[in-house]
Scaffold this motif. Sequence first.
Motif, PDB file in Angstrom:
ATOM      1  N   ARG A   1      -5.073  -2.017  11.495  1.00 57.77           N
ATOM      2  CA  ARG A   1      -6.246  -2.571  10.611  1.00 57.77           C
ATOM      3  C   ARG A   1      -7.508  -3.030  11.536  1.00 57.77           C
ATOM      4  O   ARG A   1      -7.274  -3.554  12.499  1.00 57.77           O
ATOM      5  CB  ARG A   1      -5.681  -3.373   9.685  1.00 57.77           C
TER       6      ARG A   1
ATOM      7  N   TYR B   1     -10.604  -5.683  11.117  1.00 58.82           N
ATOM      8  CA  TYR B   1     -11.264  -6.867  10.151  1.00 58.82           C
ATOM      9  C   TYR B   1     -12.562  -7.159  10.960  1.00 58.82           C
ATOM     10  O   TYR B   1     -12.384  -7.727  11.997  1.00 58.82           O
ATOM     11  CB  TYR B   1     -10.255  -7.681  10.159  1.00 58.82           C
TER      12      TYR B   1
ATOM     13  N   VAL C   1      -8.635 -12.836   9.550  1.00 62.83           N
ATOM     14  CA  VAL C   1      -9.295 -11.797   9.978  1.00 62.83           C
ATOM     15  C   VAL C   1      -9.459 -11.624  11.421  1.00 62.83           C
ATOM     16  O   VAL C   1      -9.608 -10.479  12.218  1.00 62.83           O
ATOM     17  CB  VAL C   1     -10.977 -11.584   9.396  1.00 62.83           C
TER      18      VAL C   1
ATOM     19  N   PRO D   1      -3.846 -11.608  11.754  1.00 64.35           N
ATOM     20  CA  PRO D   1      -5.010 -10.818  11.086  1.00 64.35           C
ATOM     21  C   PRO D   1      -4.424 -10.052   9.853  1.00 64.35           C
ATOM     22  O   PRO D   1      -3.272  -9.513  10.004  1.00 64.35           O
ATOM     23  CB  PRO D   1      -5.406  -9.804  12.059  1.00 64.35           C
ATOM     24  N   GLY D   2      -4.868 -10.243   8.560  1.00 63.75           N
ATOM     25  CA  GLY D   2      -4.185  -9.422   7.534  1.00 63.75           C
ATOM     26  C   GLY D   2      -3.487 -10.355   6.809  1.00 63.75           C
ATOM     27  O   GLY D   2      -3.046 -10.268   5.680  1.00 63.75           O
TER      28      GLY D   2
ATOM     29  N   VAL E   1      -7.323  -6.258  -1.510  1.00 62.29           N
ATOM     30  CA  VAL E   1      -8.114  -5.494  -0.699  1.00 62.29           C
ATOM     31  C   VAL E   1      -8.146  -4.118  -1.227  1.00 62.29           C
ATOM     32  O   VAL E   1      -7.289  -3.479  -1.664  1.00 62.29           O
ATOM     33  CB  VAL E   1      -7.394  -5.485   0.873  1.00 62.29           C
TER      34      VAL E   1
ATOM     35  N   LEU F   1     -14.878  -5.502   5.115  1.00 60.83           N
ATOM     36  CA  LEU F   1     -13.763  -5.705   6.113  1.00 60.83           C
ATOM     37  C   LEU F   1     -13.974  -4.656   7.230  1.00 60.83           C
ATOM     38  O   LEU F   1     -13.840  -4.690   8.434  1.00 60.83           O
ATOM     39  CB  LEU F   1     -12.448  -5.731   5.648  1.00 60.83           C
ATOM     40  N   GLU F   2     -14.228  -3.427   6.728  1.00 67.87           N
ATOM     41  CA  GLU F   2     -14.243  -2.357   7.593  1.00 67.87           C
ATOM     42  C   GLU F   2     -15.043  -1.053   6.869  1.00 67.87           C
ATOM     43  O   GLU F   2     -15.051  -0.971   5.987  1.00 67.87           O
ATOM     44  CB  GLU F   2     -12.922  -1.786   8.032  1.00 67.87           C
TER      45      GLU F   2
END
Length: 277
Positions: A4, A6, A97, A114-115, A195, A219-220
């Motif tokens: 992932r 972030y 993040v 993170p996450g 999310v 986030l992305e």
Amino acid sequence: MVERSYYAPKGGLPPQTQLLSDRAVFTEAYAVIPKGVLRDIVASYLPFWEETRLWVLSRPLSGFAETFSQYIMEVGPGGGSDRPEQQAGVEGVLFLVEGELTLTLEGATHVMRPGGYAFIPPDSNWSVRNHGAEPVRFHWIRKAYEYVDGLGVPEGFVTNENDIEPTPMPDTDGRWATTRFVDPADLRHDMHVTVVTFQPGGVIPFDEMHVMEHGLYVLEGKGVYHLNQDWVEVEAGDYMWLRAFCPQACYAGGPGPFRYLLYKDVNRHMTLGRPGG
């Protein structure tokens, strides 16, 4: 496990040669705070937080957010707080993040990466600390909990989105999916923080109009949102506030996934005033 990404702001200041125009928008129905707005000179500070600054993305304000506040917290090495929440009856969600954060919630210690996601019930005993050598950045969403006679208060918990299988939306072939951290049928919860992930080309194929207020932090990736009467381009690091009943639809721009952290208020009656009162 899917790797992932972030986005987290770093502050700083643009050069004097930069153009002044940007994508920042504030209307009666929605607001867009682009990532370039989150600079050193607009950072805030809080009592009883050491080595910490934050960016306020939304707050209760006439003509703006009504049900919640949202911060991006930046905690330096050794920083944190033993008295993070100053208001009684307020619940919270933390979403990490960047970095590694140690959360102590009702005597139990959790190391968040993170996450990482934490739900903090109202009037909880909790603290956070950065024991690492690099800054920690996380979202902190706060809401005054709406108690209901006969319903208990939900328990606190800590998890990570990477340990949860996203739920695809029906009839989308997996192009639109939601990572849910609480059971939608658990009516003790009066807010959901999820999310949302769109694969390239994925869409919300109609203008949603609903009673929930929204805060969306990208986030992305990148996408295009239809907000009220306008088309707005957004990318990782941008934040959107959407008033209740603001028409909203979007499509993912690619080449990678378009993902955002989403707040909404849920599961409560509409509070009514008294005629003439």
